[in-house]
Design an enzyme around this catalytic site. Structure first.
Site, PDB file in Angstrom:
ATOM      1  N   MET A  83     -82.727   6.456  71.952  1.00 32.26           N
ATOM      2  CA  MET A  83     -82.159   5.100  71.883  1.00 32.26           C
ATOM      3  C   MET A  83     -80.679   5.076  72.256  1.00 32.26           C
ATOM      4  SD  MET A  83     -84.023   3.898  68.369  1.00 32.26           S
ATOM      5  CE  MET A  83     -84.083   5.514  67.626  1.00 32.26           C
ATOM      6  N   LYS A 134     -91.278  -4.654  68.197  1.00 32.74           N
ATOM      7  CA  LYS A 134     -90.235  -3.635  67.987  1.00 32.74           C
ATOM      8  C   LYS A 134     -89.497  -3.276  69.266  1.00 32.74           C
ATOM      9  CE  LYS A 134     -90.887  -1.580  63.661  1.00 32.74           C
ATOM     10  NZ  LYS A 134     -91.330  -0.257  63.467  1.00 32.74           N
ATOM     11  N   ASP A 138     -97.082  -0.678  68.416  1.00 26.72           N
ATOM     12  CA  ASP A 138     -95.706  -1.038  68.775  1.00 26.72           C
ATOM     13  C   ASP A 138     -95.546  -1.188  70.285  1.00 26.72           C
ATOM     14  OD1 ASP A 138     -94.915  -0.991  66.179  1.00 26.72           O
ATOM     15  OD2 ASP A 138     -93.841   0.914  66.281  1.00 26.72           O
TER      16      ASP A 138
HETATM   17  C1  LIG Z   1     -87.652   3.968  68.257  1.00 23.01           C
HETATM   18  S1  LIG Z   1     -87.524   5.503  69.091  1.00 23.01           S
HETATM   19  C2  LIG Z   1     -89.139   6.106  68.785  1.00 23.01           C
HETATM   20  C3  LIG Z   1     -89.270   7.566  69.008  1.00 23.01           C
HETATM   21  C4  LIG Z   1     -90.705   8.069  68.841  1.00 23.01           C
HETATM   22  N1  LIG Z   1     -91.151   7.929  67.475  1.00 23.01           N
HETATM   23  C5  LIG Z   1     -90.864   9.511  69.292  1.00 23.01           C
HETATM   24  O1  LIG Z   1     -91.150  10.387  68.478  1.00 23.01           O
HETATM   25  O2  LIG Z   1     -90.703   9.740  70.502  1.00 23.01           O
HETATM   26  C6  LIG Z   1     -87.584   4.974  70.772  1.00 23.01           C
HETATM   27  C7  LIG Z   1     -86.800   5.900  71.710  1.00 23.01           C
HETATM   28  O3  LIG Z   1     -87.556   7.065  72.025  1.00 23.01           O
HETATM   29  C8  LIG Z   1     -87.238   7.495  73.336  1.00 23.01           C
HETATM   30  N2  LIG Z   1     -88.471   7.486  74.149  1.00 23.01           N
HETATM   31  C9  LIG Z   1     -89.717   7.265  73.696  1.00 23.01           C
HETATM   32  N3  LIG Z   1     -90.621   7.382  74.692  1.00 23.01           N
HETATM   33  C10 LIG Z   1     -89.917   7.693  75.794  1.00 23.01           C
HETATM   34  C11 LIG Z   1     -90.268   7.940  77.156  1.00 23.01           C
HETATM   35  N4  LIG Z   1     -91.547   7.897  77.581  1.00 23.01           N
HETATM   36  N5  LIG Z   1     -89.284   8.219  78.038  1.00 23.01           N
HETATM   37  C12 LIG Z   1     -88.004   8.287  77.638  1.00 23.01           C
HETATM   38  N6  LIG Z   1     -87.612   8.059  76.377  1.00 23.01           N
HETATM   39  C13 LIG Z   1     -88.545   7.771  75.461  1.00 23.01           C
HETATM   40  C14 LIG Z   1     -86.221   6.514  73.888  1.00 23.01           C
HETATM   41  O4  LIG Z   1     -84.933   7.034  73.609  1.00 23.01           O
HETATM   42  C15 LIG Z   1     -86.506   5.288  73.049  1.00 23.01           C
HETATM   43  O5  LIG Z   1     -85.391   4.425  73.002  1.00 23.01           O
END
Ligand SMILES: C[S@@+](CC[C@H](N)C(=O)[O-])C[C@H]1O[C@@H](n2cnc3c(N)ncnc32)[C@H](O)[C@@H]1O
Length: 265
Positions: free
Chosen positions: A171, A58, A36
């Site tokens: 998100m 995505k 992704d």
């Molecule tokens: C579709 S969700 C996926 C979450 C993922 N499965 C997890 O467990 O972290 C995507 C969201 O995760 C958060 N996110 C993921 N990686 C991040 C990072 N390195 N820094 C800040 N927010 C992050 C943000 O809010 C982003 O919009």
């Protein structure tokens, strides 16, 4: 033909040092990887050089492949006898649609394994110096998604404004103003602490901490970009004393372990 299998692997929030050993081993052995947008380039550097790489996209509002197409692709690759790594940012079972993908495989009788990853809430909060629970500040923690549905964030605001709790919002960047307004309307003090962490755990990490009343404007001024994680609660105040990860100002490289091999007896 040998039986195919899909490994649903969590890539963690960005820093490749946060991969599990199982994830690293699978990345280095895989024949084909479906990944992704959220998977960091530094993690992809660990993929076996000869592996076929398939980008499933995505990004917000830009779904390179629809979810049904991704499900069908995984089924097709496994049916062809391939060993597939399905790589997702963070943990595949936390706002990652990993459950849906595994349901599709289960329905077709395809073997799979799930390798958890460090979810953004855990990895990003640690690198921001914000403990999600703390005896003096928060005894529980809530993970929610702030993804707007029809222009409004449809959340359980009463549950989110309970005292002595931390709320982590995935998100939520685009809904930040609305989230702060609703939390205040549902009883939270305008001075209640909140932080937004951009690109947590990697070189361009940025933490903005403030209050429900002032943070949306500051975030807009700094033009933060996705991915961003929102953390609401008293624990945010600890960032001032516990912040330890300063990638933009630290000149010393981080110490790396010599080799990723078990110490022999
Ligand atoms: C579709 S969700 C996926 C979450 C993922 N499965 C997890 O467990 O972290 C995507 C969201 O995760 C958060 N996110 C993921 N990686 C991040 C990072 N390195 N820094 C800040 N927010 C992050 C943000 O809010 C982003 O919009």
């Amino acid at each position: 033909m040998k039986a195919g299998c899909v490994y649903l692997v969590g890539a963690g929030p960005g820093d490749p040092e946060l991969l599990t050993l199982r994830a690293l081993r699978l990345l280095q052995q895989t024949e084909v990887i479906v990944y992704d947008h959220l998977v960091s380039p530094a993690v992809l550097d660990f993929v076996a050089p000869g592996a076929e790489r398939i980008y499933a996209g995505k990004r917000r509002n830009e779904h390179t492949m629809r979810q049904e197409q991704i499900n069908a692709l995984l089924v097709r690759l496994a049916r062809a006898g391939r060993q597939v790594v399905r790589l997702k940012g963070g943990d595949p079972f936390i706002f990652g649609r990993g459950g849906e993908e595994m349901q599709a495989l289960a329905a077709e009788g395809i073997a799979f394994e799930v390798v958890p990853g460090i979810t953004a809430a855990c990895g990003v909060s640690s690198y921001a110096g914000i403990p999600l629970t703390h005896r003096d500040h928060a005894q529980s923690c809530l993970f929610v998604t702030g993804h707007l549905k029809d222009g409004s964030a449809d959340l359980d605001w009463d549950a989110m404004t309970r005292p002595r709790q931390t709320v982590v919002i995935y998100m939520g960047l685009n809904a930040l103003g609305e989230i702060c307004r609703q939390l205040i309307a549902h009883g939270a003090a305008p001075t209640h602490p909140i932080a937004v962490v951009q690109h947590g755990t990697i070189a361009n990490q940025k933490v903005l901490a403030g209050t429900l009343a002032d943070l949306p404007q500051r975030v807009a001024r700094h033009k933060l970009t996705s991915p961003c994680l929102i953390i609401v609660g008293e624990v945010v105040q600890l960032h001032d004393t516990l912040a330890w990860f300063h990638p933009q100002t630290d000149s010393a490289p981080r110490k790396q372990p010599a080799a990723l091999q078990p110490v022999s007896a």
